[in-house]
Design a protein around this motif. Structure first.
Motif, short mmCIF file in Angstrom:
data_model
loop_
_atom_site.label_atom_id
_atom_site.label_comp_id
_atom_site.label_asym_id
_atom_site.label_seq_id
_atom_site.Cartn_x
_atom_site.Cartn_y
_atom_site.Cartn_z
N UNK A 92 0.82 -1.21 0.00
CA UNK A 92 0.00 0.00 0.00
C UNK A 92 0.86 1.26 0.00
N UNK A 93 1.97 1.23 0.72
CA UNK A 93 2.86 2.40 0.78
C UNK A 93 3.34 2.77 -0.62
N UNK A 94 3.54 1.78 -1.46
CA UNK A 94 4.01 2.03 -2.82
C UNK A 94 2.96 2.72 -3.68
N UNK A 95 1.70 2.70 -3.24
CA UNK A 95 0.61 3.29 -4.03
C UNK A 95 0.23 4.70 -3.58
N UNK A 96 0.73 5.13 -2.43
CA UNK A 96 0.28 6.40 -1.84
C UNK A 96 0.43 7.58 -2.79
N UNK A 97 1.62 7.76 -3.35
CA UNK A 97 1.86 8.93 -4.21
C UNK A 97 1.03 8.87 -5.49
N UNK A 98 0.74 7.66 -5.95
CA UNK A 98 -0.10 7.50 -7.14
C UNK A 98 -1.54 7.94 -6.86
N UNK A 99 -1.98 7.78 -5.61
CA UNK A 99 -3.36 8.08 -5.25
C UNK A 99 -3.58 9.55 -4.86
N UNK A 100 -2.55 10.23 -4.42
CA UNK A 100 -2.73 11.60 -3.93
C UNK A 100 -3.38 12.54 -4.94
N UNK A 101 -3.01 12.48 -6.22
CA UNK A 101 -3.63 13.41 -7.18
C UNK A 101 -5.13 13.20 -7.39
N UNK A 102 -5.68 12.10 -6.87
CA UNK A 102 -7.11 11.82 -7.05
C UNK A 102 -7.98 12.60 -6.07
N UNK A 103 -7.37 13.26 -5.11
CA UNK A 103 -8.14 13.99 -4.09
C UNK A 103 -9.01 15.05 -4.74
N UNK A 104 -10.28 15.14 -4.34
CA UNK A 104 -11.18 16.14 -4.93
C UNK A 104 -10.95 17.52 -4.32
N UNK A 105 -11.42 18.55 -5.00
CA UNK A 105 -11.33 19.90 -4.44
C UNK A 105 -12.30 20.07 -3.28
N UNK A 106 -13.38 19.28 -3.30
CA UNK A 106 -14.36 19.29 -2.21
C UNK A 106 -14.89 17.88 -2.05
N UNK A 107 -15.19 17.45 -0.82
CA UNK A 107 -15.70 16.09 -0.61
C UNK A 107 -17.02 15.87 -1.35
N UNK A 108 -17.26 14.66 -1.84
CA UNK A 108 -18.52 14.37 -2.52
C UNK A 108 -19.70 14.33 -1.55
N UNK A 109 -20.86 14.54 -2.08
CA UNK A 109 -22.08 14.39 -1.27
C UNK A 109 -22.26 12.91 -0.98
N UNK A 110 -22.45 12.54 0.30
CA UNK A 110 -22.55 11.10 0.63
C UNK A 110 -23.73 10.42 -0.06
N UNK A 111 -23.49 9.23 -0.55
CA UNK A 111 -24.57 8.39 -1.10
C UNK A 111 -25.40 7.88 0.08
N UNK A 112 -26.73 7.80 -0.09
CA UNK A 112 -27.57 7.28 1.01
C UNK A 112 -27.16 5.86 1.43
N UNK A 113 -26.93 5.68 2.72
CA UNK A 113 -26.54 4.39 3.28
C UNK A 113 -27.52 4.02 4.39
N UNK A 114 -28.08 2.82 4.31
CA UNK A 114 -28.95 2.35 5.40
C UNK A 114 -28.07 1.81 6.52
N UNK A 115 -28.25 2.36 7.71
CA UNK A 115 -27.52 1.86 8.87
C UNK A 115 -28.45 0.91 9.64
N UNK A 116 -28.01 -0.33 9.78
CA UNK A 116 -28.81 -1.34 10.47
C UNK A 116 -28.29 -1.47 11.90
N UNK A 117 -29.09 -0.99 12.85
CA UNK A 117 -28.67 -1.06 14.25
C UNK A 117 -29.87 -1.21 15.16
#
Length: 272
Positions: free
Chosen positions: A247-272
């Protein structure tokens, strides 16, 4: 032996007709369709949740539920963007009250579960939890459930050959067949599938705005925990040290994928 040759031909034809390609380009054997895997997983999930309710093992924690919904929702928003067919999945997370279990999983079709021990014993940050949920969701997206079910089916075809060739007074052959079936049913994801889910999950988390370095830190925590008692989460995973290095070898490859703003969360059903 003629029967064996016939069944061998059947298996080879099935393999030739059932090859598929994963999202990363990996070749897969897919005798069981993803739709069948999703349908069977839905039944299993309902049964699992019912048992958890009966045993009072669902965790009623509003704070944790909100946190899980936010992080999971952001990660799944990116999953839906990259893999539009998953928008129709019943994305949900069951919160399981078990402080001893450091575990999480995702069935075909997006039905997930996380254990309270995962947060308690690892003191997870949101960035680290995003890596775990991205990894587990990627197993479903890459059809790893259908892949494992296909391996079981192939094993059953092999058992038919063993039983056909075994003499009626030779119970040892049948006992070996039974053992093979048990091992196939309990088969974890392959190392190639785990590596695939690592890369895909890390990308989903990065696109959702979570630090890819957290993929390394969470496995460092796993490694430390495993020195005393390996967490259940590691039972079907390669060693934490190997995973952390990959995973450490992939970190720098993944950094440019960061968005300028976080996405709106997709609806998730929480079962509790």
């Amino acid at each position: 032996m003629g029967f064996c040759r016939i069944w061998a031909s059947v298996v080879l034809l099935a393999l030739a007709a059932a090859c598929a390609t994963s999202p990363t380009g990996r070749r897969q054997v897919m005798l069981v369709s993803p739709d069948v895997a999703i349908a069977e997983s839905a039944i299993a999930y309902v049964d699992t949740v019912r048992e958890l309710e009966e045993d009072s093992k669902l965790l009623d924690d509003a704070v944790l539920a909100g946190r899980v919904a936010e992080v999971t929702g952001r990660v799944i928003a990116e999953a839906v963007a990259l893999y539009p067919h998953t928008a129709a999945w019943q994305w949900s997370v069951a919160l399981i009250d078990d402080l001893e279990s450091v575990n999480a999983w995702c069935m075909a079709g997006g039905r997930m579960a996380v254990y309270s021990g995962l947060f308690e014993r690892l003191a997870l940050t949101d960035d680290e939890f995003a890596q775990i949920i991205g990894h587990e969701a990627s197993h479903a997206i890459a059809n790893h459930t259908a892949e494992r079910m296909s391996i079981v089916l192939l094993t059953q075809l092999g058992l038919s050959v063993i039983r056909a060739d075994a003499e009626e007074d030779n119970p040892s052959a049948l006992s070996v067949a039974g053992l093979a079936a048990k091992l196939a049913i309990e088969l974890p994801n392959s190392r190639s599938a785990e590596s695939e889910a690592d890369r895909m999950g890390m990308e989903l988390a990065a696109r959702a705005g979570y630090d890819p370095e957290a993929a390394v830190s969470v496995w460092r925590k796993m490694e430390a925990l495993s020195e005393s008692r390996p967490p259940q989460f590691l039972s079907s995973h390669p060693s934490p040290a190997d995973r952390r290095a990959q995973l450490a070898a992939l970190v720098e490859e993944m950094r440019p994928l960061a968005p300028t703003a976080p996405p709106e969360p997709h609806p998730i059903e929480i079962v509790n």
